[in-house]
Design a protein around this motif. Structure first.
Motif, short mmCIF file in Angstrom:
data_model
loop_
_atom_site.label_atom_id
_atom_site.label_comp_id
_atom_site.label_asym_id
_atom_site.label_seq_id
_atom_site.Cartn_x
_atom_site.Cartn_y
_atom_site.Cartn_z
N MET A 1 39.52 44.92 49.74
CA MET A 1 39.79 43.96 48.74
C MET A 1 39.79 44.63 47.34
O MET A 1 39.19 45.45 47.12
CB MET A 1 38.93 42.84 48.70
CG MET A 1 39.33 41.57 47.91
SD MET A 1 38.48 40.12 47.99
CE MET A 1 39.30 39.54 49.45
N GLN A 4 39.81 42.44 40.87
CA GLN A 4 40.78 41.43 39.90
C GLN A 4 40.14 41.85 38.40
O GLN A 4 38.95 42.00 38.24
CB GLN A 4 40.06 40.10 40.68
CG GLN A 4 41.36 39.42 41.37
CD GLN A 4 41.21 38.25 41.38
OE1 GLN A 4 40.29 37.60 41.68
NE2 GLN A 4 42.33 37.35 41.22
N LYS A 48 50.06 36.04 36.61
CA LYS A 48 49.13 35.01 36.98
C LYS A 48 48.40 34.38 35.99
O LYS A 48 47.54 34.92 35.28
CB LYS A 48 48.07 35.56 38.12
CG LYS A 48 47.51 34.28 38.90
CD LYS A 48 46.54 34.88 40.04
CE LYS A 48 46.54 33.72 41.05
NZ LYS A 48 45.70 33.95 42.24
N SER A 74 38.34 23.93 40.73
CA SER A 74 38.95 24.30 42.14
C SER A 74 39.99 25.20 41.95
O SER A 74 40.37 26.29 42.50
CB SER A 74 39.35 23.21 43.04
OG SER A 74 40.35 22.28 42.15
N LYS A 77 38.45 28.52 40.92
CA LYS A 77 37.99 29.14 42.24
C LYS A 77 39.19 29.65 43.04
O LYS A 77 39.01 30.99 43.76
CB LYS A 77 37.17 28.07 42.97
CG LYS A 77 35.83 27.82 42.46
CD LYS A 77 34.99 26.68 43.32
CE LYS A 77 33.69 26.38 42.63
NZ LYS A 77 33.21 25.42 43.52
N LYS A 78 40.19 28.99 43.12
CA LYS A 78 41.57 29.56 43.92
C LYS A 78 42.01 30.73 43.19
O LYS A 78 42.50 31.88 43.92
CB LYS A 78 42.34 28.46 43.89
CG LYS A 78 43.67 28.88 44.79
CD LYS A 78 44.82 27.57 44.76
CE LYS A 78 45.89 27.98 45.54
NZ LYS A 78 46.81 27.05 45.77
N ASN A 81 39.91 35.51 43.70
CA ASN A 81 39.91 35.80 45.18
C ASN A 81 39.35 36.97 45.41
O ASN A 81 39.93 37.64 46.58
CB ASN A 81 41.25 35.16 45.65
CG ASN A 81 42.45 36.05 44.91
OD1 ASN A 81 42.03 37.08 44.45
ND2 ASN A 81 43.69 35.53 45.26
N SER A 82 38.52 37.55 44.89
CA SER A 82 38.10 38.82 45.07
C SER A 82 36.54 39.18 44.94
O SER A 82 35.84 38.41 44.36
CB SER A 82 38.71 40.04 43.96
OG SER A 82 38.28 41.13 44.29
N ASN A 83 35.97 40.01 45.57
CA ASN A 83 34.47 40.06 45.55
C ASN A 83 34.07 41.30 44.56
O ASN A 83 33.00 41.57 44.62
CB ASN A 83 33.97 40.34 46.84
CG ASN A 83 34.23 41.64 47.47
OD1 ASN A 83 35.23 42.19 47.07
ND2 ASN A 83 33.69 42.05 48.81
N ILE A 106 30.64 30.30 40.83
CA ILE A 106 31.56 31.40 41.65
C ILE A 106 30.81 32.62 41.89
O ILE A 106 30.85 33.06 43.21
CB ILE A 106 32.77 31.40 40.94
CG1 ILE A 106 33.51 30.28 40.53
CG2 ILE A 106 33.88 32.59 41.55
CD1 ILE A 106 34.89 30.26 40.00
N GLN A 110 29.39 38.92 44.41
CA GLN A 110 30.52 40.00 44.00
C GLN A 110 29.92 41.06 42.99
O GLN A 110 28.79 40.74 42.13
CB GLN A 110 31.53 39.08 43.03
CG GLN A 110 32.22 38.16 43.91
CD GLN A 110 31.88 36.77 43.94
OE1 GLN A 110 30.58 36.43 43.71
NE2 GLN A 110 32.84 35.72 43.93
#
Length: 190
Positions: A1, A4, A48, A74, A77-78, A81-83, A106, A110
């Motif tokens: 992954m 981010q 983004k 939400s 959180k969306k 999307n990375s750990n 969140i 991670q």
């Protein structure tokens, strides 16, 4: 992954955009989250952009930033999307409020590199006390590596012969280099 790079508030979003500009190969990995539609509208390189709220600045009001983070949780959180994360923020209202939300809601397991732009002394004792509180919280999290960029340290580059823009350019370079080092040190595809 992939890792981010998350920019929070005006300060963090600005740096996420600059990284997208200077390192176009990282554009798809950068996210800007802010409440100010004017600031988000000035980001021309990042793909983004997440606007939380109705487009108004938090004006340094931390509770407002936190309230927006909860209301738009939400959406946040969306977007994350990375750990493996590199998070950048200053100590303004949106960035400060959103980071409290992210730390509580969140970030669990991670691996996080957190780059915090420490406020100038002239920004006031309230902002400095909030910054110290955030630093204590981050240091209590074993999966977060904290890097503090103290804006006050850069004032030594300012003189009557040097324009303030040169000081800000030095801060820019330091933060961008720190983000890039964190990004590549963690290993993009580990």
């Amino acid at each position: 992954m992939k890792i981010q790079i998350i920019g929070l508030g005006g300060c963090g979003s600005y740096f996420a955009d600059r990284i997208s500009q200077l390192h176009p190969q990282l554009k798809s990995n950068c996210v800007a989250i802010d409440s100010n539609s004017s600031s988000i509208g000035k980001l021309h390189h990042i793909k983004k952009k997440i606007l939380i709220g109705k487009g108004e600045s938090a004006l340094g009001v931390y509770d407002y930033g936190l309230m927006l983070a909860i209301m738009y949780g939400s959406k946040i959180k969306k977007a994350i999307n990375s750990n493996k994360l590199v998070i950048i923020t200053g100590c303004g209202g949106t960035g400060f409020g959103v980071i409290w939300y992210i730390l509580k809601e969140i970030i669990r397991q991670q691996n996080v590199n957190f780059i915090f732009v420490y406020p100038l002394k002239c920004e006031g004792i309230r902002r400095i006390e909030k910054a110290k509180k955030l630093i204590r919280l981050i240091k209590s999290k074993p999966n977060i590596k904290l890097f503090i960029i103290d804006s006050n340290e850069f004032l030594k580059y300012w003189s009557k012969k040097t324009k303030m823009k040169a000081v800000f350019d030095k801060i820019d370079d330091t933060i961008i280099n720190k983000v890039i080092n964190c990004y590549y040190k963690r290993g993009e595809d580990e």
